[in-house]
Motif scaffolding. Structure first.
Motif, PDB file in Angstrom:
ATOM      1  N   GLU A 268       0.830  -1.206   0.000  1.00 19.76           N
ATOM      2  CA  GLU A 268       0.000   0.000   0.000  1.00 19.76           C
ATOM      3  C   GLU A 268       0.864   1.256   0.000  1.00 19.76           C
ATOM      4  O   GLU A 268       1.999   1.255   0.500  1.00 19.76           O
ATOM      5  N   ILE A 269       0.290   2.308  -0.582  1.00 22.09           N
ATOM      6  CA  ILE A 269       0.916   3.639  -0.599  1.00 22.09           C
ATOM      7  C   ILE A 269      -0.067   4.619   0.020  1.00 22.09           C
ATOM      8  O   ILE A 269      -1.270   4.572  -0.243  1.00 22.09           O
ATOM      9  N   MET A 270       0.453   5.510   0.834  1.00 22.21           N
ATOM     10  CA  MET A 270      -0.343   6.607   1.366  1.00 22.21           C
ATOM     11  C   MET A 270       0.231   7.917   0.826  1.00 22.21           C
ATOM     12  O   MET A 270       1.447   8.122   0.837  1.00 22.21           O
ATOM     13  N   SER A 271      -0.657   8.791   0.364  1.00 21.46           N
ATOM     14  CA  SER A 271      -0.229  10.052  -0.242  1.00 21.46           C
ATOM     15  C   SER A 271      -0.953  11.221   0.397  1.00 21.46           C
ATOM     16  O   SER A 271      -2.113  11.116   0.811  1.00 21.46           O
ATOM     17  N   ALA A 272      -0.258  12.347   0.462  1.00 21.23           N
ATOM     18  CA  ALA A 272      -0.832  13.608   0.937  1.00 21.23           C
ATOM     19  C   ALA A 272      -0.668  14.646  -0.161  1.00 21.23           C
ATOM     20  O   ALA A 272       0.322  14.636  -0.905  1.00 21.23           O
ATOM     21  N   SER A 273      -1.629  15.552  -0.244  1.00 24.89           N
ATOM     22  CA  SER A 273      -1.628  16.516  -1.343  1.00 24.89           C
ATOM     23  C   SER A 273      -2.057  17.883  -0.837  1.00 24.89           C
ATOM     24  O   SER A 273      -2.721  18.014   0.198  1.00 24.89           O
ATOM     25  N   ILE A 283      -0.976  -0.940  -4.393  1.00 27.74           N
ATOM     26  CA  ILE A 283       0.061  -0.984  -5.437  1.00 27.74           C
ATOM     27  C   ILE A 283      -0.181  -2.156  -6.379  1.00 27.74           C
ATOM     28  O   ILE A 283      -0.099  -2.006  -7.607  1.00 27.74           O
ATOM     29  N   ASP A 284      -0.467  -3.320  -5.839  1.00 28.35           N
ATOM     30  CA  ASP A 284      -0.616  -4.509  -6.676  1.00 28.35           C
ATOM     31  C   ASP A 284      -1.804  -4.375  -7.620  1.00 28.35           C
ATOM     32  O   ASP A 284      -1.723  -4.686  -8.809  1.00 28.35           O
ATOM     33  N   GLY A 285      -2.933  -3.907  -7.092  1.00 28.04           N
ATOM     34  CA  GLY A 285      -4.124  -3.778  -7.925  1.00 28.04           C
ATOM     35  C   GLY A 285      -4.210  -2.466  -8.668  1.00 28.04           C
ATOM     36  O   GLY A 285      -5.121  -2.271  -9.481  1.00 28.04           O
ATOM     37  N   LEU A 543       1.573   5.248 -12.206  1.00 22.19           N
ATOM     38  CA  LEU A 543       0.961   4.282 -11.294  1.00 22.19           C
ATOM     39  C   LEU A 543      -0.453   4.722 -10.921  1.00 22.19           C
ATOM     40  O   LEU A 543      -1.403   3.930 -11.002  1.00 22.19           O
ATOM     41  N   PHE A 544      -0.597   5.992 -10.533  1.00 22.23           N
ATOM     42  CA  PHE A 544      -1.906   6.550 -10.193  1.00 22.23           C
ATOM     43  C   PHE A 544      -1.982   7.953 -10.777  1.00 22.23           C
ATOM     44  O   PHE A 544      -1.222   8.842 -10.372  1.00 22.23           O
ATOM     45  N   ALA A 545      -2.880   8.141 -11.728  1.00 26.99           N
ATOM     46  CA  ALA A 545      -3.005   9.427 -12.425  1.00 26.99           C
ATOM     47  C   ALA A 545      -3.772  10.423 -11.569  1.00 26.99           C
ATOM     48  O   ALA A 545      -4.575  10.056 -10.703  1.00 26.99           O
ATOM     49  N   GLY A 546      -3.526  11.705 -11.840  1.00 29.82           N
ATOM     50  CA  GLY A 546      -4.246  12.750 -11.145  1.00 29.82           C
ATOM     51  C   GLY A 546      -5.623  12.963 -11.735  1.00 29.82           C
ATOM     52  O   GLY A 546      -5.949  12.488 -12.829  1.00 29.82           O
ATOM     53  N   ALA A 547      -6.443  13.679 -11.006  1.00 32.06           N
ATOM     54  CA  ALA A 547      -7.797  13.966 -11.466  1.00 32.06           C
ATOM     55  C   ALA A 547      -7.758  14.986 -12.593  1.00 32.06           C
ATOM     56  O   ALA A 547      -6.817  15.776 -12.704  1.00 32.06           O
ATOM     57  N   PRO A 548      -8.760  14.995 -13.470  1.00 32.42           N
ATOM     58  CA  PRO A 548      -8.800  16.004 -14.540  1.00 32.42           C
ATOM     59  C   PRO A 548      -8.866  17.407 -13.945  1.00 32.42           C
ATOM     60  O   PRO A 548      -9.454  17.628 -12.889  1.00 32.42           O
TER      61      PRO A 548
END
Length: 549
Positions: A268-273, A283-285, A543-548
């Motif tokens: 798992e990854i945790m992100s702050a923005s 990450i795997d899925g 890996l994980f794209a940003g929102a439009p």
């Protein structure tokens, strides 16, 4: 820019303006000046004096130069004075332009003078040139006087006069008597009305003979017009193609990703923005597990707790929140109060303590088990930009945006050492596994390895061309990952300081970095995207794209 510098610039502008006005003095004294010259010196002098007065009054301040050590977002970035850089540059350019005009005027006449009688004289003498040849025959004084009449002087310029020598009659007769016969035959009718103008016309006729060498003049216009080459059409290059559109996902972050953390099991990854959101990713899925929570202001940090069930997050709202990973439930809130927003947050390996750095310069030590404050350490004069906790959980290293580094005993709440480690802000501090060394990034574009026993720099990692904003150590401690505001990520060899790989997605500044369980490098940045880069170098994947937008 200092006020003394602005006053010197104002004095120089006023001097240039007065010099321009001095150029207008001949006109005031009655001497004629070209209208264009008069207007140019008047406008240049007026604008130079106006610019000098604006500088003298301090109405054209320059833009505040942004310190690379200062954060690019948050409260500090919003209060930076804008100044008037464009108007200031225009005002600086006006006296320089006026000075160039004065120099050009001194070197020579650069303006276009008004046409006077000179062009008329040139036009008048050109047609009168064929007349001297018949005047050379001076046996007949009457014939030599008559060609000086206006009709006689104008006829050689007409097409008829130029065509007559080419007629068969002209070719049958000698060249010299031909004009004489024409002059004798044609002046008879106009002799009476032209008798008065003959005498004033005689003066230009006498001044014409000294210019004998222009019979070839009629040939020049025909040759120039006939030989003018056609200009081929230019070849214009098309504009460069637009960059490919970045992938987007509705569940992605809507602003810069400023923090990444990988779980102990690596799944798992945790992100702050800066969009205030905390997100948990699989990450795997390659999917979003859930939005873990939201802060009232920009989210800065998100950390997995050692128990693997909870997370600790911090933000500019001054709150440190303990959350349940399974559903995001808030378990406890630690408020920093008057210490300000939480810029950096770290948890001890045993999960018993947390250390937070604040925008007021305060360093706060928290007892997570009791939910209390252990120490408030007001050691920094500027906003804290970096925090690291030693592997044994007893010491902390903090850095501020002025480049100052401090080592703390967080158990006793005492400062152990303070030194100026960087020329500009210190970021991304990380302890090595031995607890006696640490690495820091900086706004001076360098990464430094420190010996915390002697407090000396023992290695430097050079290569970035922007503020090094975040650092991460691989699990084995042999590689160092870095991201910077120059838009690149790099992997370094900790033993030699050599660069192993460089990654540049071309999407702008990067703010967060972490190593995945498989050794690949994870990065986040201003493009709202989380990317995965191969450890040996090469192209990365989204890996994980940003929102439009």
């Amino acid at each position: 820019m200092k006020k003394s510098t602005d006053r010197l610039l104002a004095l120089a502008m006023l001097i240039v303006g007065i010099a321009c006005f001095a150029k207008l003095y001949p006109a005031l004294g009655g001497k004629p000046l070209a209208m264009m010259r008069l207007e140019i010196f008047g406008v240049a002098g007026l604008l130079s004096v106006l610019a000098g007065l604006l500088f003298l009054a301090g109405l054209l301040p320059g833009a505040a130069r942004r310190d690379p050590a200062a954060p690019l977002f948050g409260r500090d970035a919003e209060i930076a004075p804008a100044g008037h850089p464009r108007l200031r540059r225009a005002a600086l350019a006006l006296p320089l332009l006026a000075l160039l005009i004065i120099v050009a005027d001194q070197c020579g006449p650069w303006w276009i003078q008004e046409p006077r009688s000179e062009p008329a004289k040139e036009v008048a003498t050109a047609p009168a040139e064929p007349a001297p040849r018949p005047s050379e025959l001076k046996p007949e004084p009457e014939a030599s006087a008559k060609p000086t009449t206006p009709e006689a002087s104008a006829k050689p310029t007409t097409p008829e006069a130029s065509a007559k020598p080419t007629t068969p009659e002209a070719s049958a007769k000698p060249a010299t008597p031909a004009p004489a016969q024409e002059e004798v035959a044609k002046p008879a009718p106009p002799a009476e009305p032209v008798a008065a103008p003959v005498q004033p016309a005689a003066a230009p006729a006498k001044s014409v003979p000294p210019q004998p060498a222009q019979p070839a003049q009629p040939v020049q216009p025909t040759e120039q017009t006939a030989l003018a080459p056609a200009t081929p059409p230019p070849t214009v290059a098309p504009p460069r193609p637009a960059p490919p559109a970045q992938p987007t996902a509705p569940e992605g972050h809507r602003d810069a990703v400023v923090w990444l953390a990988v779980s102990a099991d690596g799944h798992e990854i945790m992100s702050a923005s800066t969009d205030r959101m905390i997100k948990l990713w699989d990450i795997d899925g390659k999917r979003l597990i859930r939005d873990l929570g939201v802060h009232k202001d920009m989210a800065r940090s998100a950390l997995f707790m050692p128990d693997g069930k909870t997370a600790l997050t911090g933000g500019d709202d001054g709150e440190i929140v303990l959350r349940q990973l399974s559903d995001g439930t808030v378990l406890h809130v630690f408020s920093s109060g008057a210490n300000g927003g939480v810029r950096q947050l770290k948890v001890s390996p045993d999960g018993k303590r947390a250390v937070s750095g604040h925008d007021t310069g305060s360093v706060v030590v928290w007892d997570l088990e009791k939910g209390t404050v252990s120490h408030v350490l007001p050691g920094h004069d500027w906003s804290v930009s970096s925090v690291a906790i030693s592997p044994d959980g007893t010491r902390a290293l903090t850095g501020s945006i002025d480049g100052e580094l401090k080592l703390w005993d967080i158990v006793a709440g005492q400062q152990l050492r303070s030194w100026h480690g960087h020329d500009r802000g210190a970021y991304g501090a990380v302890f090595l596994a031995d607890g006696h060394h640490a690495v820091t990034g900086s706004g001076d574009y360098t990464i430094k390895l420190w010996d915390l026993d002697t407090f000396k720099e023992i290695r430097r990692f050079d290569g970035h061309s922007g503020t090094v904003y975040a650092l991460a150590l691989s699990a084995d401690g042999r590689r160092l990952g870095s991201v910077a505001l120059d838009g690149t990520a790099r992997i370094w060899n900790m033993d030699t300081g050599a660069e192993i790989a460089e990654f540049d997605p071309g999407t702008g500044a990067m703010y967060s970095v972490a190593f995945a369980a498989d050794g690949t490098l994870l990065t986040g940045g201003i493009d709202r995207t989380i990317r995965d880069w191969p450890a040996a170098g090469g192209d990365g994947t989204v890996l994980f794209a940003g929102a439009p937008e």
